[in-house]
Enzyme design. Sequence first.
Site, PDB file in Angstrom:
ATOM      1  N   LYS A  14       6.252  -0.601 -14.002  1.00  0.00           N
ATOM      2  CA  LYS A  14       7.569  -1.200 -13.740  1.00  0.00           C
ATOM      3  C   LYS A  14       7.880  -2.222 -14.820  1.00  0.00           C
ATOM      4  CE  LYS A  14       8.063  -3.941 -10.069  1.00  0.00           C
ATOM      5  NZ  LYS A  14       8.199  -4.020  -8.603  1.00  0.00           N
ATOM      6  N   GLY A  22       0.778  -1.241   0.000  1.00  0.00           N
ATOM      7  CA  GLY A  22       0.000   0.000   0.000  1.00  0.00           C
ATOM      8  C   GLY A  22       0.809   1.291   0.000  1.00  0.00           C
TER       9      GLY A  22
HETATM   10  C1  LIG Z   1       6.425  -4.661  -5.550  1.00  0.00           C
HETATM   11  S1  LIG Z   1       4.835  -5.086  -5.012  1.00  0.00           S
HETATM   12  C2  LIG Z   1       4.002  -3.551  -5.057  1.00  0.00           C
HETATM   13  C3  LIG Z   1       4.400  -2.585  -3.989  1.00  0.00           C
HETATM   14  C4  LIG Z   1       3.467  -1.397  -3.900  1.00  0.00           C
HETATM   15  N1  LIG Z   1       3.639  -0.518  -5.056  1.00  0.00           N
HETATM   16  C5  LIG Z   1       3.695  -0.590  -2.658  1.00  0.00           C
HETATM   17  O1  LIG Z   1       4.194   0.532  -2.742  1.00  0.00           O
HETATM   18  O2  LIG Z   1       3.342  -1.062  -1.576  1.00  0.00           O
HETATM   19  C6  LIG Z   1       4.185  -5.937  -6.388  1.00  0.00           C
HETATM   20  C7  LIG Z   1       2.751  -6.386  -6.178  1.00  0.00           C
HETATM   21  O3  LIG Z   1       2.236  -6.864  -7.433  1.00  0.00           O
HETATM   22  C8  LIG Z   1       1.217  -7.782  -7.101  1.00  0.00           C
HETATM   23  N2  LIG Z   1       0.844  -8.573  -8.274  1.00  0.00           N
HETATM   24  C9  LIG Z   1       1.618  -9.433  -8.991  1.00  0.00           C
HETATM   25  N3  LIG Z   1       0.907 -10.031  -9.950  1.00  0.00           N
HETATM   26  C10 LIG Z   1      -0.359  -9.530  -9.863  1.00  0.00           C
HETATM   27  C11 LIG Z   1      -1.556  -9.789 -10.576  1.00  0.00           C
HETATM   28  N4  LIG Z   1      -1.606 -10.684 -11.556  1.00  0.00           N
HETATM   29  N5  LIG Z   1      -2.671  -9.102 -10.215  1.00  0.00           N
HETATM   30  C12 LIG Z   1      -2.627  -8.217  -9.181  1.00  0.00           C
HETATM   31  N6  LIG Z   1      -1.514  -7.940  -8.463  1.00  0.00           N
HETATM   32  C13 LIG Z   1      -0.400  -8.596  -8.792  1.00  0.00           C
HETATM   33  C14 LIG Z   1       1.849  -8.607  -5.997  1.00  0.00           C
HETATM   34  O4  LIG Z   1       0.861  -9.292  -5.251  1.00  0.00           O
HETATM   35  C15 LIG Z   1       2.602  -7.540  -5.208  1.00  0.00           C
HETATM   36  O5  LIG Z   1       1.861  -7.135  -4.087  1.00  0.00           O
END
Ligand SMILES: C[S@@+](CC[C@H](N)C(=O)[O-])C[C@H]1O[C@@H](n2cnc3c(N)ncnc32)[C@H](O)[C@@H]1O
Length: 235
Positions: A190, A82
């Site tokens: 990203k 979050g």
């Molecule tokens: C690096 S983290 C994001 C961090 C976030 N931007 C923050 O500041 O807290 C990447 C996120 O992408 C989500 N993610 C990966 N594949 C996904 C998908 N198919 N659908 C939704 N979320 C996905 C993961 O669950 C993970 O929580």
Amino acid sequence: MAEKRGSSGRGQRDLKVKVKTARGRRLSSTRWLERQLNDPYVKRAKAEGYRGRAAFKILELDDKFRFLVPGARVVDLGCAPGGWCQVAVRRVNALGEKPGKAVGRVLGVDLQEVEPVPGAEIHQLDFLEDGADDKVKAWLGGKADVVMSDMAAASSGHKQTDHLRIVALCEAAAELAFDVLEEGGTFVAKVLAGGAEGGLQAILKQRFDKVANVKPPASRSESSEKFVVATGFRG
Ligand SMILES: C[S@@+](CC[C@H](N)C(=O)[O-])C[C@H]1O[C@@H](n2cnc3c(N)ncnc32)[C@H](O)[C@@H]1O
């Protein structure tokens, strides 16, 4: 949570903490722990009330490109835990805390459950499942000014596979952006440097005035991640 625009530069390094390898702890875990303990962004995230150091990546990108303005409607894909939502809520004035400024909106989605972020609407959803973009469009109920994606699949340990997966996530995010962005809107995603992102860049260049590749200071230098920031959606 203290946050000022333009205040997201590199933190100061304190004395380095060395972690001894303990019985039962793998060397990679020791290295991870050492990196966390010595990372100025980890310390700043804690001090400033952000849920993770990733918050500083979007702060730095926004300091450069200025898309999180009061009143903006933002979709945050892959938002757990979050941090980006926290930044967006403050900058777009989603809680109406900036008197006289337009009130924005933040809609976050993630595979994982996310502890509520005051001011943001968050849904648990696999963005790659069939019909996911229709669900997001229904929750949004209109246009967005910013679509941003920090989505990353869990690492497979195989560089090329990870790269292709992140490109697929990025392309899905871009498809949503093409459908919901207001003219002049911004897309942030990203990507991992590795070759296959060229196709995405070419598509984005056809639909946006400017497409930039950026590695914000908060992104670890040893990571191949970078961010594509596409501004001036042409519709
Ligand atoms: C690096 S983290 C994001 C961090 C976030 N931007 C923050 O500041 O807290 C990447 C996120 O992408 C989500 N993610 C990966 N594949 C996904 C998908 N198919 N659908 C939704 N979320 C996905 C993961 O669950 C993970 O929580």
